[in-house]
Design a protein around this motif. Sequence first.
Motif, PDB file in Angstrom:
ATOM      1  N   VAL A 135       0.869  -1.184   0.000  1.00 48.71           N
ATOM      2  CA  VAL A 135       0.000   0.000   0.000  1.00 48.71           C
ATOM      3  C   VAL A 135       0.905   1.232   0.000  1.00 48.71           C
ATOM      4  O   VAL A 135       1.717   1.425   0.907  1.00 48.71           O
ATOM      5  CB  VAL A 135      -0.935   0.022   1.215  1.00 48.71           C
ATOM      6  N   ASP A 170      -0.207   7.133  -1.091  1.00 50.80           N
ATOM      7  CA  ASP A 170      -1.446   7.720  -1.630  1.00 50.80           C
ATOM      8  C   ASP A 170      -2.626   6.766  -1.550  1.00 50.80           C
ATOM      9  O   ASP A 170      -3.712   7.073  -2.044  1.00 50.80           O
ATOM     10  CB  ASP A 170      -1.223   8.164  -3.070  1.00 50.80           C
ATOM     11  N   GLY A 171      -2.434   5.591  -0.933  1.00 53.27           N
ATOM     12  CA  GLY A 171      -3.518   4.637  -0.768  1.00 53.27           C
ATOM     13  C   GLY A 171      -3.640   3.608  -1.860  1.00 53.27           C
ATOM     14  O   GLY A 171      -4.432   2.669  -1.733  1.00 53.27           O
ATOM     15  N   LYS A 172      -2.875   3.746  -2.950  1.00 54.91           N
ATOM     16  CA  LYS A 172      -2.942   2.770  -4.035  1.00 54.91           C
ATOM     17  C   LYS A 172      -2.228   1.481  -3.634  1.00 54.91           C
ATOM     18  O   LYS A 172      -1.244   1.515  -2.903  1.00 54.91           O
ATOM     19  CB  LYS A 172      -2.321   3.347  -5.299  1.00 54.91           C
ATOM     20  N   HIS A 216       4.564   3.705   4.094  1.00 56.84           N
ATOM     21  CA  HIS A 216       3.975   2.678   3.245  1.00 56.84           C
ATOM     22  C   HIS A 216       3.313   1.630   4.152  1.00 56.84           C
ATOM     23  O   HIS A 216       3.416   1.709   5.373  1.00 56.84           O
ATOM     24  CB  HIS A 216       5.033   2.015   2.378  1.00 56.84           C
ATOM     25  N   ARG A 245      -0.358  -4.884   3.368  1.00 55.27           N
ATOM     26  CA  ARG A 245      -1.685  -5.379   3.736  1.00 55.27           C
ATOM     27  C   ARG A 245      -1.657  -6.898   3.767  1.00 55.27           C
ATOM     28  O   ARG A 245      -1.277  -7.565   2.803  1.00 55.27           O
ATOM     29  CB  ARG A 245      -2.738  -4.888   2.753  1.00 55.27           C
TER      30      ARG A 245
END
Length: 574
Positions: free
Chosen positions: A461, A464-466, A490, A493
């Motif tokens: 991840v 910026d959440g991407k 960073h 997940r």
Amino acid sequence: MNPWALPLILTAAVVLAWLRLGWRQWRAPGAARSRGWRLALLLLAQPVLAALLYLTLSPQQTRMAEPETLTILTRGGSVAGGRTVALPEAARRGGIEQAPDLATALRRHPGIRALRIRGEGLTERDRPAARGLAIAFDPAPLPPGLIAMTPSDRTAPGGPFRVSGQVEGGGSVALLDPAGVQVAAAPVDAEGHFTLDAAARMPGTALLRLRSRSPRGLVTSELAVPVRTTAEPGLRVTLLGGAPGPEVKFWRRWASDAGLKPVVRVALGAGLALGDPTPPLTVGGLSRVDLLILDERSWAALGGGERAAVAAAVRGGMGLLLRVTGPVPPGYGAAMGLPLAGGAASAPVRLLDRDGKSLPILTRRVVQVGARDAQTLLADATGAVLAGWRPLGRGRIGAWLVTDAAGLVSAGHGEAYGAIWARLVGTLARAGTSNAPRFDPLAHRGERTALCDLLAGDTLVLPDGKARRLLPDPATPGCAGYWPRVGGWHGLRRGDTIRPFYVHAALPAAMIAAERRDATLALVRDRPDAATVRDVSLRPGASWPWLLGFLAIAALLWWFERARIGRPADRRPD
């Protein structure tokens, strides 16, 4: 032979020749003495002859490159002759061949079997191409500043964490919180090493700043120190108390704030109890408990089967903490190898905070611990043991002797209270069984970093959440390489959880130089024949020109001493 022997012998010969000329000039009658200019030439010729003889016998070494050796310039490297290639990190110089990387340089110069690397050293990009070659390394001096830093991986809320490292050039270091307030400082030792201790606060992530100063007080470097404060995932702690009181109240509040899963049940007397539903005190029920906390009254209330189940659960990995709040009943902890006795008397406890200031006086029970292998977990400023522990099977059992630690919270020292309990819980609780992912604590933008202990389905991840899918490294199972393009927090997940890790936007120049130097030196150590590259780089220079000069000057001096030039006409030759 001593390198100073030949110069000393030739110097002595020159002095003797001067004395001989002076003695002959002094002994000669006034009218027969040589002219001043003749004497000066004779005196000057002696050191000239000695210098030519020295260069003949010990010619100056010249730096020559072997036909199969290539000199590689990295950042800070200087030209030394021979075939030389400069990598992009080196300063551009006229007449020096440039190459985008080491592999390209080797393709341009086939047949190269040895490298001489000058400067800071090779980057991660070029190290694979250097493997298999003989390497000599001439490292450039490191700039002043931070060259190493090791942050704490994970800190429990309220618990202590440590930052250590090394500084080039001496001086001092300081740790600043996100608001710029100094939380720890210390001078570096003679080798530049330092250690700073601080305490974590609320759960979450935070960025502290590590700042180094020179001995003159000038700032030499700064580096972000990521701190991740969280409790052990899924840590389940059960506390059984024999009576209500402020100790249980403040402990439950701290455990909830620290992200634990506390289960508290306190006996009220006459068979009544207050609190949460507790797991059954059986081997199966206690397998879902990571740490069990008892006092002497709740221990005495257990049946024989329950005590046996607690002992079996500890041997299976559960942690057990025995609180001592009064006189110890017979057999307290004896079945698990930590027999406790006494407890009727009490003694004061003197604690110090991180700044060395005295905390409020607490009270402990005077207890004798019968286990020889018991280790001290906590002690006060006088050295008195406040908590100890010993291993039992795969688990640990400990004893806590302080009766009124909650007084720290009511006196405004909740941080010290949290640090104590974070250490107790972190030491005794059941160790996690899942493999937590591992990251490079000094990962920085633009350089490859490794993520290890990965599982199938783990995703990256970005700040910026991407999300990005990770490609496993076939050479290292469970690991993947990652080239971060941006700095910041960073995450990895895994299922429903995200494990954060920090990527530095940039590292101090001294730290980058030290990393390249150490990695290049490791390549040199992997090649025992690398020393031969350095040996062939210096060769003795030619001696025949100096010999011809010596013979010519000696012949000319021999003729001049016998000629009548500069002497009275009636004087015979010497």
